[in-house]
Write a protein that holds these residues in place. Structure first.
Motif, short mmCIF file in Angstrom:
data_model
loop_
_atom_site.label_atom_id
_atom_site.label_comp_id
_atom_site.label_asym_id
_atom_site.label_seq_id
_atom_site.Cartn_x
_atom_site.Cartn_y
_atom_site.Cartn_z
N ARG A 7 -3.83 16.75 -12.91
CA ARG A 7 -4.79 16.37 -11.87
C ARG A 7 -6.16 16.15 -12.48
NH1 ARG A 7 -7.91 20.19 -13.17
NH2 ARG A 7 -7.50 22.36 -12.86
N ALA A 9 -9.95 16.78 -11.10
CA ALA A 9 -10.47 17.59 -9.99
C ALA A 9 -11.99 17.61 -9.95
CB ALA A 9 -9.91 19.02 -10.11
N SER A 11 -15.87 17.55 -8.48
CA SER A 11 -16.62 18.05 -7.32
C SER A 11 -17.51 16.92 -6.84
CB SER A 11 -17.50 19.24 -7.72
OG SER A 11 -16.68 20.25 -8.26
N GLU A 43 -12.79 18.85 -5.21
CA GLU A 43 -13.22 20.25 -5.22
C GLU A 43 -14.56 20.39 -4.50
OE1 GLU A 43 -12.38 22.12 -9.09
OE2 GLU A 43 -10.32 22.04 -8.34
N TYR A 199 -15.00 28.96 -7.47
CA TYR A 199 -14.18 27.96 -8.13
C TYR A 199 -12.91 28.53 -8.77
CZ TYR A 199 -12.94 25.74 -12.55
OH TYR A 199 -12.24 25.28 -13.62
N VAL A 203 -9.21 27.02 -7.83
CA VAL A 203 -8.55 26.15 -8.80
C VAL A 203 -7.16 26.71 -9.17
CG1 VAL A 203 -9.23 26.93 -11.13
CG2 VAL A 203 -9.44 24.57 -10.55
N ARG A 217 -8.54 19.11 -18.77
CA ARG A 217 -9.94 19.20 -18.35
C ARG A 217 -10.83 19.35 -19.57
NH1 ARG A 217 -9.57 25.16 -15.44
NH2 ARG A 217 -9.26 26.38 -17.33
N LYS A 258 -22.92 16.68 -15.30
CA LYS A 258 -23.37 16.12 -14.04
C LYS A 258 -24.86 16.40 -13.82
CE LYS A 258 -19.85 17.48 -12.02
NZ LYS A 258 -18.87 18.11 -11.15
#
Ligand code: GLU
Length: 289
Positions: A7, A9, A11, A43, A199, A203, A217, A258
């Motif tokens: 996946r 994932a 946010s 997420e 989180y 998760v 990830r 981010k």
């Protein structure tokens, strides 16, 4: 169980940037190579920062990159009761405690001289355990809930291990309690807002609910993987294989996160960069390190 299901994932708290594109493409390509599945998961448990326009942009940017995924997509905000049940289970096992410490309290406790221990090393951010031992029945509005790591490790027993296939940590890893105490400590699992979980718990719960066999990830989450493995053991959840990929850096060598002023994928799109050019750029950034 599926042979390979992974996946991406994100946010929805900002625009996707090159680092996200690299992460999504790595997961997508690994799934493709294994003849497996690629899922998208939103997420969005941080209700103060998640925004619908970012979520829409995630879908748009990933589709532009050429990725596809089965619908409906799991959105964490729709599964809060499941996370709450996991937290209740850990509490019933006697492994959690309420914590009223503010960031300032924690900073002060960390810098106060500790008997025999000297002062904490530079950058140490692990919770000093001020509220440890408080009964759950003493939880007040605004208290967070922490995992008592020492008790949790004792409860799970020795020898917990996990497998990793990434470039920096490939191999089998046995959980190291001393290292987890030093690097992770008593992590927050329930947030100050009632009913909100952190989180880590969401998760781990979702990876199990979605039958994720491979967690692909960024390297930035490597350090918390032992905590995720521990939570899986405590909650009786299946254990995936992890793959932590390298982080993409900008021209000055800074990691693209981010929070940095990283350039959004949509900015490249607006400039007329094609998905193929973007992929080539990412491959180059990966190999020039
Ligand atoms: N939502 C996390 C992030 O945006 C990723 C979680 C994970 O892949 O385990 O950093």
């Amino acid at each position: 169980m599926a042979g390979f299901r992974t996946r991406f994932a994100p946010s929805p708290t900002g625009w996707l940037h090159l680092g996200h594109a690299f992460s999504a493409l790595t997961a997508w390509e690994m799934a493709g190579a294994a003849g497996g599945e690629f899922l998208l998961r939103i997420e969005d448990i941080d209700r103060t920062r998640a925004r619908p326009e970012y979520e829409a942009a995630i879908r748009e940017d990933l589709a532009w990159l050429g990725l596809s995924w089965p619908e409906p997509v799991l959105r964490q905000s729709e599964h809060l009761p499941r996370y709450g049940a996991a937290l209740d289970r850990l509490a019933a096992m006697g492994l959690t405690y309420p914590c009223s410490c503010t960031r300032a309290d924690i900073r002060a406790a960390l810098s106060a001289p500790q008997e025999g221990a000297g002062s904490p090393p530079e950058g140490a951010a692990v919770y000093p355990g001020t509220c440890r031992g408080r009964p759950m029945s003493s939880r007040r509005p605004g208290d967070a809930i922490r995992l008592d790591l020492a008790r949790a490790l004792a409860h799970a027993g020795p020898g917990l291990a996990f497998e990793e296939t990434g470039p920096a940590h490939g191999g089998r890893h046995v959980l190291d309690p001393a290292r987890m105490q030093a690097e992770i400590g008593d992590a927050v699992l329930g947030r100050k807002e009632l009913g909100a979980v952190a989180y880590h718990l969401a998760v781990v719960s979702d990876d199990a609910a979605q039958g994720i066999t491979h967690v692909v990830r960024g390297e930035d989450l490597w350090e918390v993987t032992p905590l995720h493995r521990l939570l899986q053991a405590l909650l009786g959840l299946p254990v995936p294989v992890w793959h932590h990929h390298r982080l993409i850096r900008d021209d000055s060598g800074r990691r693209l996160a981010k929070r940095d002023d990283a350039r959004a994928l949509r900015a490249f799109r607006a400039e007329g960069v094609t998905p193929a050019e973007l992929r080539a750029r990412l491959r180059a950034a990966e190999t020039t390190r």
